[in-house]
Design an enzyme around this catalytic site. Structure first.
Site, PDB file in Angstrom:
ATOM      1  N   ASP A 129      -2.884  -4.329   2.280  1.00  0.00           N
ATOM      2  CA  ASP A 129      -2.080  -3.518   3.184  1.00  0.00           C
ATOM      3  C   ASP A 129      -3.068  -2.529   3.816  1.00  0.00           C
ATOM      4  OD1 ASP A 129       0.253  -2.237   4.319  1.00  0.00           O
ATOM      5  OD2 ASP A 129      -0.020  -0.673   2.804  1.00  0.00           O
TER       6      ASP A 129
ATOM      7  N   ASP B 199      -2.291   0.927   5.882  1.00  0.00           N
ATOM      8  CA  ASP B 199      -1.985   2.354   5.745  1.00  0.00           C
ATOM      9  C   ASP B 199      -1.667   2.691   4.287  1.00  0.00           C
ATOM     10  OD1 ASP B 199      -2.309   2.575   8.493  1.00  0.00           O
ATOM     11  OD2 ASP B 199      -0.172   2.356   8.903  1.00  0.00           O
TER      12      ASP B 199
END
Length: 180
Positions: A8, A10
């Protein structure tokens, strides 16, 4: 052993914000994350990034700014001698019903197609329940980091059965590469 690692963005690679990361200037790497990606890459892992970016649908920033953030991320990793093999993002809002917004699996499907490899058994490192759910749906090995929304995810306590928890992406890389 699957050598694919899906990250992922952020909260895992860069600092997160409840107000969205809207510009290259706001895109600040989590300490040690860039080096961790480079170390994993140099160790022979294939690195991919799968990120929900509903700020585009919400009009918070243009696609060109997102691309500039990803260019910056790639440059920083390359400066450390590593390489990100694939970046895929979902530009849709949460109510658009797309198949690419995590916890749906469309981003991982796109990564598999682009890299011509299965994500089954790959690590998927995230900071939210959506990341972990996506990992499980694609038969990936989920891992949670405490950075970003990781502490919040841990506090909720749901969907964490059997999920290893790491302080950060750097800690995950240390574990995977045997540098305890």
């Amino acid at each position: 052993m699957n050598t694919l690692i899906i990250l992922d963005r952020d909260g895992v690679v860069n600092e997160d914000s409840d107000n969205y990361i809207r510009s290259v200037d706001e895109w600040i790497p989590v300490p040690g994350s860039i080096e961790a990606i480079a170390r994993l890459s140099k160790a022979g892992y294939t690195l991919a990034v799968a990120t929900n970016q509903s700020g585009i649908a919400r009009g918070y920033y243009p696609l060109s700014e997102l691309e500039a953030m990803h260019t910056r991320m790639n440059q920083l990793v390359q400066e450390q001698g590593g390489h990100i093999d694939c970046v895929r993002y979902c530009p849709h809002g949460p109510d658009e019903g797309c198949q690419c917004r995590k916890p749906e699996t469309g981003l991982v499907d796109q990564i598999e197609q682009h890299l011509n490899m299965s994500a089954s058994g790959a690590w998927l490192v995230g900071d939210s329940l959506k990341d972990l759910q996506c990992a499980r749906r694609k038969h990936c090995q989920p891992a949670l980091v405490r950075t970003g929304k990781g502490e919040r995810t841990l506090a909720k306590g749901e969907g964490l059965e059997g999920v290893p928890v790491f302080e950060s992406l750097a800690d995950f890389a240390d574990h995977l590469l045997g540098h305890f």
